[in-house]
Design a protein around this motif. Structure first.
Motif, PDB file in Angstrom:
ATOM      1  N   SER A  25       0.830  -1.196   0.000  1.00  0.00           N
ATOM      2  CA  SER A  25       0.000   0.000   0.000  1.00  0.00           C
ATOM      3  C   SER A  25       0.871   1.255   0.000  1.00  0.00           C
ATOM      4  CB  SER A  25      -0.901   0.019   1.234  1.00  0.00           C
ATOM      5  OG  SER A  25      -0.135   0.285   2.404  1.00  0.00           O
ATOM      6  N   PRO A  26       0.352   2.394  -0.496  1.00  0.00           N
ATOM      7  CA  PRO A  26       1.115   3.645  -0.468  1.00  0.00           C
ATOM      8  C   PRO A  26       1.540   4.041   0.945  1.00  0.00           C
ATOM      9  CG  PRO A  26      -0.685   3.846  -2.010  1.00  0.00           C
ATOM     10  CD  PRO A  26      -0.889   2.537  -1.289  1.00  0.00           C
ATOM     11  N   ALA A  27       0.672   3.836   1.939  1.00  0.00           N
ATOM     12  CA  ALA A  27       1.032   4.191   3.309  1.00  0.00           C
ATOM     13  C   ALA A  27       2.208   3.357   3.802  1.00  0.00           C
ATOM     14  CB  ALA A  27      -0.169   3.999   4.230  1.00  0.00           C
ATOM     15  N   ARG A  28       2.174   2.074   3.516  1.00  0.00           N
ATOM     16  CA  ARG A  28       3.247   1.197   3.977  1.00  0.00           C
ATOM     17  C   ARG A  28       4.545   1.467   3.233  1.00  0.00           C
ATOM     18  NH1 ARG A  28       3.690  -5.343   3.369  1.00  0.00           N
ATOM     19  NH2 ARG A  28       5.449  -5.643   4.782  1.00  0.00           N
ATOM     20  N   SER A  29       4.470   1.548   1.898  1.00  0.00           N
ATOM     21  CA  SER A  29       5.701   1.757   1.124  1.00  0.00           C
ATOM     22  C   SER A  29       6.340   3.093   1.480  1.00  0.00           C
ATOM     23  CB  SER A  29       5.415   1.683  -0.380  1.00  0.00           C
ATOM     24  OG  SER A  29       4.681   2.799  -0.839  1.00  0.00           O
ATOM     25  N   THR A  30       5.520   4.135   1.689  1.00  0.00           N
ATOM     26  CA  THR A  30       6.084   5.443   2.008  1.00  0.00           C
ATOM     27  C   THR A  30       6.595   5.490   3.445  1.00  0.00           C
ATOM     28  OG1 THR A  30       4.449   6.379   0.486  1.00  0.00           O
ATOM     29  CG2 THR A  30       5.732   7.926   1.797  1.00  0.00           C
ATOM     30  N   GLY A  31       5.976   4.727   4.336  1.00  0.00           N
ATOM     31  CA  GLY A  31       6.511   4.624   5.690  1.00  0.00           C
ATOM     32  C   GLY A  31       7.904   4.034   5.689  1.00  0.00           C
ATOM     33  N   TYR A  32       8.089   2.969   4.914  1.00  0.00           N
ATOM     34  CA  TYR A  32       9.422   2.380   4.768  1.00  0.00           C
ATOM     35  C   TYR A  32      10.373   3.363   4.079  1.00  0.00           C
ATOM     36  CZ  TYR A  32       8.152  -2.384   6.220  1.00  0.00           C
ATOM     37  OH  TYR A  32       7.773  -3.491   6.934  1.00  0.00           O
ATOM     38  N   TRP A  33       9.872   4.049   3.062  1.00  0.00           N
ATOM     39  CA  TRP A  33      10.672   5.047   2.342  1.00  0.00           C
ATOM     40  C   TRP A  33      11.230   6.064   3.329  1.00  0.00           C
ATOM     41  CZ3 TRP A  33      10.448  10.340   1.825  1.00  0.00           C
ATOM     42  CH2 TRP A  33      11.080  10.923   0.736  1.00  0.00           C
ATOM     43  N   LEU A  34      10.387   6.562   4.204  1.00  0.00           N
ATOM     44  CA  LEU A  34      10.819   7.559   5.177  1.00  0.00           C
ATOM     45  C   LEU A  34      11.849   6.973   6.142  1.00  0.00           C
ATOM     46  CD1 LEU A  34      10.339  10.471   6.207  1.00  0.00           C
ATOM     47  CD2 LEU A  34       8.628   9.502   7.778  1.00  0.00           C
ATOM     48  N   GLY A  35      11.565   5.788   6.677  1.00  0.00           N
ATOM     49  CA  GLY A  35      12.469   5.183   7.641  1.00  0.00           C
ATOM     50  C   GLY A  35      13.829   4.844   7.067  1.00  0.00           C
ATOM     51  N   PHE A  36      13.841   4.234   5.888  1.00  0.00           N
ATOM     52  CA  PHE A  36      15.117   3.854   5.276  1.00  0.00           C
ATOM     53  C   PHE A  36      15.932   5.086   4.894  1.00  0.00           C
ATOM     54  CE2 PHE A  36      13.666  -0.360   5.364  1.00  0.00           C
ATOM     55  CZ  PHE A  36      14.645  -1.211   4.885  1.00  0.00           C
ATOM     56  N   ASN A  37      15.268   6.118   4.399  1.00  0.00           N
ATOM     57  CA  ASN A  37      16.009   7.311   4.002  1.00  0.00           C
ATOM     58  C   ASN A  37      16.525   8.098   5.203  1.00  0.00           C
ATOM     59  OD1 ASN A  37      15.973   7.084   1.144  1.00  0.00           O
ATOM     60  ND2 ASN A  37      13.837   7.714   1.118  1.00  0.00           N
ATOM     61  N   LEU A  38      15.745   8.191   6.270  1.00  0.00           N
ATOM     62  CA  LEU A  38      16.225   8.856   7.477  1.00  0.00           C
ATOM     63  C   LEU A  38      17.426   8.118   8.059  1.00  0.00           C
ATOM     64  CD1 LEU A  38      12.887   9.836   9.277  1.00  0.00           C
ATOM     65  CD2 LEU A  38      14.626  11.416   8.396  1.00  0.00           C
ATOM     66  N   ALA A  39      17.361   6.794   8.075  1.00  0.00           N
ATOM     67  CA  ALA A  39      18.485   6.015   8.593  1.00  0.00           C
ATOM     68  C   ALA A  39      19.708   6.173   7.697  1.00  0.00           C
ATOM     69  CB  ALA A  39      18.091   4.540   8.697  1.00  0.00           C
ATOM     70  N   SER A  40      19.511   6.243   6.397  1.00  0.00           N
ATOM     71  CA  SER A  40      20.629   6.451   5.475  1.00  0.00           C
ATOM     72  C   SER A  40      21.262   7.818   5.688  1.00  0.00           C
ATOM     73  CB  SER A  40      20.149   6.316   4.023  1.00  0.00           C
ATOM     74  OG  SER A  40      19.646   5.008   3.779  1.00  0.00           O
ATOM     75  N   GLU A  41      20.415   8.816   5.999  1.00  0.00           N
ATOM     76  CA  GLU A  41      20.935  10.151   6.301  1.00  0.00           C
ATOM     77  C   GLU A  41      21.827  10.116   7.544  1.00  0.00           C
ATOM     78  OE1 GLU A  41      20.451  13.161   4.883  1.00  0.00           O
ATOM     79  OE2 GLU A  41      18.921  12.753   3.374  1.00  0.00           O
ATOM     80  N   MET A  42      21.469   9.305   8.524  1.00  0.00           N
ATOM     81  CA  MET A  42      22.286   9.165   9.721  1.00  0.00           C
ATOM     82  C   MET A  42      23.674   8.634   9.379  1.00  0.00           C
ATOM     83  SD  MET A  42      19.487   7.535  12.374  1.00  0.00           S
ATOM     84  CE  MET A  42      20.788   7.037  13.492  1.00  0.00           C
ATOM     85  N   VAL A  43      23.722   7.665   8.480  1.00  0.00           N
ATOM     86  CA  VAL A  43      25.019   7.125   8.055  1.00  0.00           C
ATOM     87  C   VAL A  43      25.826   8.213   7.363  1.00  0.00           C
ATOM     88  CG1 VAL A  43      26.177   5.401   6.626  1.00  0.00           C
ATOM     89  CG2 VAL A  43      24.062   4.799   7.831  1.00  0.00           C
ATOM     90  N   GLY A  44      25.174   8.988   6.516  1.00  0.00           N
ATOM     91  CA  GLY A  44      25.866  10.065   5.816  1.00  0.00           C
ATOM     92  C   GLY A  44      26.422  11.113   6.755  1.00  0.00           C
TER      93      GLY A  44
END
Length: 329
Positions: free
Chosen positions: A192-211
């Protein structure tokens, strides 16, 4: 001192073009794209995941490259099913316990302080490093590309002194991702859009932490820029990875893809021959308004940061690096 194995670890969320980018890099001499190496244990050895086929078309356990790479030190001999299964089950359990997105902060803290990871996670990381070295010896002596997309794994790997790990963070407009996840694609599930975008937000925020923790070894690339200007983005990625090759695409954005040995990834990883990387904006007209609104609301904290407008304009012709389009789903 032994030369460190060079690794380009790609992170981000699914349907962001990481498989295509990795396969393009795979066409360069001395570069091997391993696909989503994180899933070697579950999909390749246990055959319990969504797909157990290597990019070459063989079952991962039957592929000569992986049979050689997963020797006694990394996974137990492939020919010894009992050893391989025992190790693979242990690796999958450790990944779940220590290397999910929620573990990114803890793994980063260890990397920055030079502290060891928990023993179970350390075993996964040691075996992953051994796999990288095996792949380097099997043709990836200049660069091994790992498209696993787990920020916690990237966070742990950047702290290893035996590896030269660079982190490539790929992002794509979450509304395009939402539409892609609404379509059935071989072994990839609908989301679903809600689920995929929730993961999108989480994975990208965590990737920003690595950066933020390793700014000199982190590069963020927009999917849309890659599709609009493949050669230009590839030049940037190659320079970041420490390679001076010319991008393996022509003036039209076409690359000739050969055989690869990827573990899991988008089904398009099995594509061979001339492949054109081009812009496509189908999501602007095909994504229902309610789904677009959901994806926009969930992704709001990062939209401006990634230069995605709150209310995208209708689909338009390709105009260059500012294009908000992509090549495929």
């Amino acid at each position: 001192m032994t030369e460190r194995t060079k690794v380009l670890y790609i992170t981000g969320w699914l349907r962001s073009g990481t498989t295509l980018l990795g396969n393009v890099l795979n066409e360069l001499p001395g570069v091997v794209h391993a696909g989503e190496l994180h899933y070697l244990w579950r999909n390749g050895l246990l055959r319990s995941g969504t797909n157990s086929v290597c990019g070459c078309g063989e079952q991962v356990r039957d592929c000569p490259v992986w049979s050689s790479a997963t020797g006694p030190r990394t996974a137990g001999a492939m020919g010894d099913a009992g050893d391989a299964v025992s190790v693979a089950e242990r690796m999958v359990a450790a990944q779940h316990a220590h290397l999910r997105t929620r573990h990114t902060r803890a793994r980063l803290a260890e990397s920055r302080a030079g502290r060891p990871a928990p023993p179970a996670a350390a075993e996964v990381l040691d075996r992953t490093a051994d796999l990288y070295r095996a792949l380097a010896a099997a043709g990836g002596e200049r660069l091994v590309v790992d498209g696993s997309k787990y920020p916690a794994e990237a966070a742990a790997l950047i702290g290893r002194p035996d590896l030269d790990v660079r982190v490539l963070h790929m992002v794509r407009d979450p509304r395009a991702v939402a539409l892609s996840h609404l379509s059935v694609k071989q072994y990839i599930e609908i989301m679903s859009p809600a689920r995929s975008t929730g993961y999108w937000l989480g994975f990208n925020l965590a990737s920003e932490m690595v950066g933020a923790a390793a700014p000199g070894r982190y590069l963020r690339v927009r999917h849309e820029d890659f599709s609009a200007d493949p050669a230009g983005v590839l030049e940037e990625v190659l320079a970041f990875a420490g390679l001076d090759d010319a991008p393996p695409v022509d003036a039209t954005g076409t690359v000739t893809l050969g055989v690869n040995h990827t573990v899991t990834g988008n089904p398009d990883r099995l594509t061979r021959g001339a492949t054109r990387i081009r812009s496509e904006e189908r999501w602007r007209t095909d994504l229902p308004a309610r789904h677009a609104a959901t994806a926009t609301a969930v992704a709001l904290p990062l939209l401006a940061r990634y230069r995605y407008p709150l209310a995208p304009a209708p689909a338009r012709a390709r105009t260059g690096r500012e294009s908000l389009t992509w090549t495929s789903d």
